[in-house]
Write a protein that holds these residues in place. Structure first.
Motif, short mmCIF file in Angstrom:
data_model
loop_
_atom_site.label_atom_id
_atom_site.label_comp_id
_atom_site.label_asym_id
_atom_site.label_seq_id
_atom_site.Cartn_x
_atom_site.Cartn_y
_atom_site.Cartn_z
N LEU A 1 -11.94 2.64 7.26
CA LEU A 1 -12.46 3.49 6.19
C LEU A 1 -13.57 2.78 5.42
N GLY A 2 -13.34 1.52 5.10
CA GLY A 2 -14.34 0.78 4.33
C GLY A 2 -15.66 0.64 5.06
N GLY A 3 -15.59 0.30 6.35
CA GLY A 3 -16.82 0.18 7.13
C GLY A 3 -17.58 1.49 7.19
N TRP A 4 -16.84 2.58 7.35
CA TRP A 4 -17.47 3.90 7.37
C TRP A 4 -18.12 4.21 6.02
N CYS A 5 -17.45 3.84 4.92
CA CYS A 5 -17.99 4.10 3.58
C CYS A 5 -19.31 3.35 3.36
N VAL A 6 -19.36 2.09 3.79
CA VAL A 6 -20.60 1.32 3.63
C VAL A 6 -21.73 1.98 4.40
N ALA A 7 -21.45 2.44 5.63
CA ALA A 7 -22.47 3.12 6.42
C ALA A 7 -22.89 4.43 5.76
N ALA A 8 -21.92 5.18 5.21
CA ALA A 8 -22.24 6.45 4.56
C ALA A 8 -23.12 6.24 3.33
N VAL A 9 -22.84 5.17 2.58
CA VAL A 9 -23.66 4.83 1.42
C VAL A 9 -25.10 4.57 1.84
N SER A 10 -25.27 3.74 2.86
CA SER A 10 -26.62 3.42 3.35
C SER A 10 -27.31 4.67 3.88
N ASP A 11 -26.59 5.49 4.63
CA ASP A 11 -27.16 6.71 5.19
C ASP A 11 -27.63 7.66 4.09
N ALA A 12 -26.98 7.62 2.94
CA ALA A 12 -27.36 8.47 1.81
C ALA A 12 -28.57 7.92 1.06
N GLY A 13 -29.02 6.72 1.43
CA GLY A 13 -30.18 6.13 0.77
C GLY A 13 -29.83 5.28 -0.44
N LEU A 14 -28.56 4.93 -0.59
CA LEU A 14 -28.12 4.08 -1.68
C LEU A 14 -27.93 2.66 -1.14
N GLN A 15 -27.85 1.68 -2.05
CA GLN A 15 -27.83 0.27 -1.64
C GLN A 15 -26.49 -0.39 -1.94
N PRO A 16 -25.67 -0.66 -0.88
CA PRO A 16 -24.42 -1.39 -1.12
C PRO A 16 -24.72 -2.85 -1.42
N VAL A 17 -24.02 -3.41 -2.42
CA VAL A 17 -24.22 -4.82 -2.76
C VAL A 17 -22.94 -5.64 -2.61
N ASN A 18 -21.78 -4.99 -2.54
CA ASN A 18 -20.52 -5.69 -2.33
C ASN A 18 -19.45 -4.63 -2.02
N GLN A 19 -18.30 -5.08 -1.55
CA GLN A 19 -17.24 -4.13 -1.25
C GLN A 19 -15.88 -4.82 -1.29
N LEU A 20 -14.85 -4.00 -1.47
CA LEU A 20 -13.47 -4.46 -1.42
C LEU A 20 -12.64 -3.33 -0.84
N PHE A 21 -11.87 -3.65 0.21
CA PHE A 21 -11.02 -2.66 0.87
C PHE A 21 -9.60 -3.21 0.90
N HIS A 22 -8.64 -2.37 0.53
CA HIS A 22 -7.26 -2.84 0.43
C HIS A 22 -6.32 -1.77 0.96
N THR A 23 -5.36 -2.18 1.80
CA THR A 23 -4.29 -1.29 2.25
C THR A 23 -3.02 -1.66 1.50
N PHE A 24 -2.38 -0.68 0.91
CA PHE A 24 -1.13 -0.91 0.19
C PHE A 24 0.04 -0.91 1.17
N PRO A 25 1.13 -1.61 0.84
CA PRO A 25 2.28 -1.66 1.75
C PRO A 25 2.95 -0.30 1.89
N ALA A 26 3.62 -0.13 3.01
CA ALA A 26 4.38 1.10 3.25
C ALA A 26 5.50 1.22 2.23
N THR A 27 5.92 2.45 2.02
CA THR A 27 7.05 2.74 1.13
C THR A 27 8.04 3.59 1.93
#
Length: 126
Positions: A26-52
């Motif tokens: 999901l995070g990799g796709w989001c970074v690509a979507a940001v760039s495709d929209a013409g915006l500039q990514p400068v950093n990122q953080l992606f986290h998966t929470f544990p199962a419940t």
């Protein structure tokens, strides 16, 4: 200071479940979507929470932008997602780019219905 803040709450998402549980994908796709929209990514953080006991853990994907931020939160047990796109319009009007990014995000999750909000930020005195 001027900006546009878009939010969307997505319900009964019909996307493949991996988009709700895999932070890296999901995070990799989001970074690509940001760039495709013409915006500039400068950093990122992606986290998966544990199962419940209710099911697999959700994901938070945050992309910091030169223009502000994108944040995605998923709830796979409810097939729900919240989206937050904020752009500052200091150096130019990035509103159309933010709206294009939001449309792409909503399409990725294919919700049965959404609740959207838009907030113009700042006083416009520039």
């Amino acid at each position: 200071m001027q900006g546009l803040h878009l939010t969307a709450d997505l319900y009964q998402c019909r996307c493949d479940a991996v988009w709700l549980t895999d932070a890296g994908r999901l995070g990799g796709w989001c970074v690509a979507a940001v760039s495709d929209a013409g915006l500039q990514p400068v950093n990122q953080l992606f986290h998966t929470f544990p199962a419940t006991p209710r099911g697999p853990g959700g994901v938070t994907a945050t992309v910091l932008l030169a223009e502000s931020h994108l944040c995605v939160h998923t709830w796979p047990e409810e097939r729900a997602v919240t989206l937050d796109v904020y752009v500052c319009n200091f150096g130019g009007d990035h509103s159309a780019k933010a709206q294009a990014l939001m449309e792409r995000l909503v399409a990725r999750f294919a919700p049965e219905w959404t609740e959207r909000r838009s907030l113009d930020r700042g006083d416009g005195a520039g």
